[in-house]
Motif scaffolding. Structure first.
Motif: not given
Length: 502
Positions: A309-317, A408-416
């Motif tokens: 959960g922390l990784i998801a909360a801290l990782s910018p797109h 999360l650095f991918m170009k696709t809209d579904k990266r999350s």
């Protein structure tokens, strides 16, 4: 429904006025009152037929379950559903652009959306008080019960709003999660109610259970309620901070890196406190190291979920990372020593920089706290096995952090979606696969070290095998980090070229 007091509320909170006007229709009020009163009548009739002489105690116990569950679950469902409608209609962004503060809007939502639920439950409160007094429950305890339920509603409602702002508009899923987490609390409260009715009330001597926290007995009614209230308050505050950030900027990370260090520190102290008890797992008296290993494994699984959960909360797109990569490239020559360099400071504190270093610092906080506890164990062999297990676990979490940041650095809209599916597969697939192949950890410890649960197998594996796996983890982490760095460098070059071309 136009009443003067509603208009006065609008002066204090315009969003609350909007919600009240939308929900306080005559039809809704009649339905809420009718359902509440009819339910009370049917419950009274049923319990009277079942238990003639103990009806008040039976009714009191039943209402202790029904009222909080209705308040929590119906409120959570309505909040998530309401935000889902706002999103589909496109009015959510309109609300964001209003001159009201985010706090005013969110408080208006929490107070206004479940207003019909509040009214329905309020109509049942007189009956609940009457049955409580008839059952011999002291008023001070009833008051504390209401305070705990109120604090619980604040926590769950805030979490429901955050869940919705993260895109979780499946109201049934949010309601189910709320039920899962609320059920243990209600069990404790109702067990306490039974104890209060069964003896003369003494808040300092009534023991609900033998659990301790840093050797402090939580069985005392006052201490247990204070502990729960304190934690509800702290976690509500932190969720509220994340909610405000996300409301103001849909692309912002849920928490800042600085906030994550404080929150992780508190979370780990909270967990380790339950390991320090006089009654069970007392290291000064016990030689049951299997029980200690099991306890460590349980908390490592909790920590694994926490850090995911922390990784998801801290990782910018992607957009934030691209901006940071270009910005870093423009000022890469500014050096003031390694620790004071722009790059290191950005990686530790910056909100648009990759989250890997911040995750590593949070893991360091966790390792320092749990390592100190493990070093207090009497057996050196058990210490070494537990510490090796901690190292293996934190290495896997760091690898997950690098993978998530790359995806999360991918170009696709579904990266999350790709990032969440990948991490879920990496955590869940290996143990399921080994289980289907009948490869238990005590027979095949080497392969189980390659899963997210290495503590299960580290005791059975040889030291050479453990160190080989650690070297493999470091190698994988290095390669993945280099790939992420290459992605960032190329993104910085491309963004700078595009900027200068203009």
């Amino acid at each position: 429904m136009n009443l003067p007091w509603i208009e006065r509320l609008g002066d204090w909170n315009p969003q609350l006025l909007r919600e009240l006007k939308g929900h306080l229709k005559n039809r809704n009020l009649l339905i809420a009152a009718g359902v509440s009163l009819l339910t009370q009548f049917l419950l009274l009739t049923y319990l009277y037929e079942q238990a003639h002489y103990s009806i008040w105690e039976s009714l009191f116990s039943t209402l202790n379950w029904i009222l909080p569950l209705i308040l929590l679950l119906a409120g959570v469902y309505m909040l998530i559903t309401d935000l889902g409608k706002e999103e589909r209609r496109g009015t959510l962004n309109f609300i964001r652009l209003s001159p009201q503060s985010s706090q005013s809007i969110l408080i208006g939502k929490m107070l206004g959306v479940p207003i019909i639920v509040y009214l329905g439950v309020a109509l049942a409160v007189p009956l609940h008080l009457w049955t409580a007094i008839s059952a011999g429950v002291p008023f001070i305890f009833i008051l504390s019960f209401y305070l705990l339920i109120g604090a619980g509603c604040c926590f769950f409602y805030t979490a429901a709003l955050l869940y919705a702002f993260l895109g979780g508009f499946q109201a049934w899923a949010g309601t189910f999660l709320s039920f899962v987490f609320a059920w243990p609390l209600l069990q404790i409260l109702n067990f306490a109610m039974d104890l209060v009715r069964s003896k003369d009330f003494d808040s300092t001597s009534i023991n609900i259970y033998s659990l301790e926290w840093f050797y402090l007995p939580l069985g005392s009614l006052v201490l247990s309620e204070g502990f729960i209230m304190l934690n509800f308050g702290l976690w509500t505050y932190w969720i509220w901070q994340a909610l405000n950030r996300r409301f103001s900027n849909a692309n912002a990370t849920l928490i800042s890196k600085k906030q994550s260090y404080w929150i992780t520190g508190y979370f780990e102290v909270l967990l380790i406190g339950f390991c320090l008890q006089n009654n069970v797992f007392n290291l000064a008296r016990t030689s049951d190291y299997g029980a200690l290993s099991l306890l460590t494994l349980v908390f490592e699984i909790i920590n694994l979920l926490w850090f995911v959960g922390l990784i998801a909360a801290l990782s910018p797109h992607r957009q934030s990372l691209q901006t940071w990569a270009r910005y870093r490239r423009e000022r890469v020559s500014k050096r003031r020593g390694f620790w004071k360099s722009d790059l290191v400071q950005d990686l530790i504190w910056g909100e648009k920089s990759p989250a890997v270093v911040a995750v590593a610092i949070n893991l360091g906080i966790k390792t320092a706290i749990w390592g100190a506890w493990i070093l207090s164990w009497p057996s050196n062999s058990e210490k070494m096995q537990a510490i090796l297990g901690l190292i293996l676990s934190l290495n896997w979490i760091l690898i997950y952090a690098v993978i998530v940041q790359s995806l999360l650095f991918m170009k696709t809209d579904k990266r999350s979606l790709w990032a969440s599916m990948t991490v879920t597969a990496l955590i869940a697939f290996p143990p399921v696969f080994f289980g289907l192949l009948s490869m238990p950890f005590y027979k095949n410890p080497g392969v189980w070290l390659l899963t997210a649960f290495p503590l299960m197998a580290v005791k059975e594996a040889s030291v050479i095998t453990v160190f080989m796996v650690i070297l493999g983890q470091w190698s994988a982490m290095t390669l993945l980090s280099l790939q992420l760095r290459r992605q960032m460098r190329l993104a910085g070059v491309s963004a700078s070229k595009a900027l200068f071309a203009k």
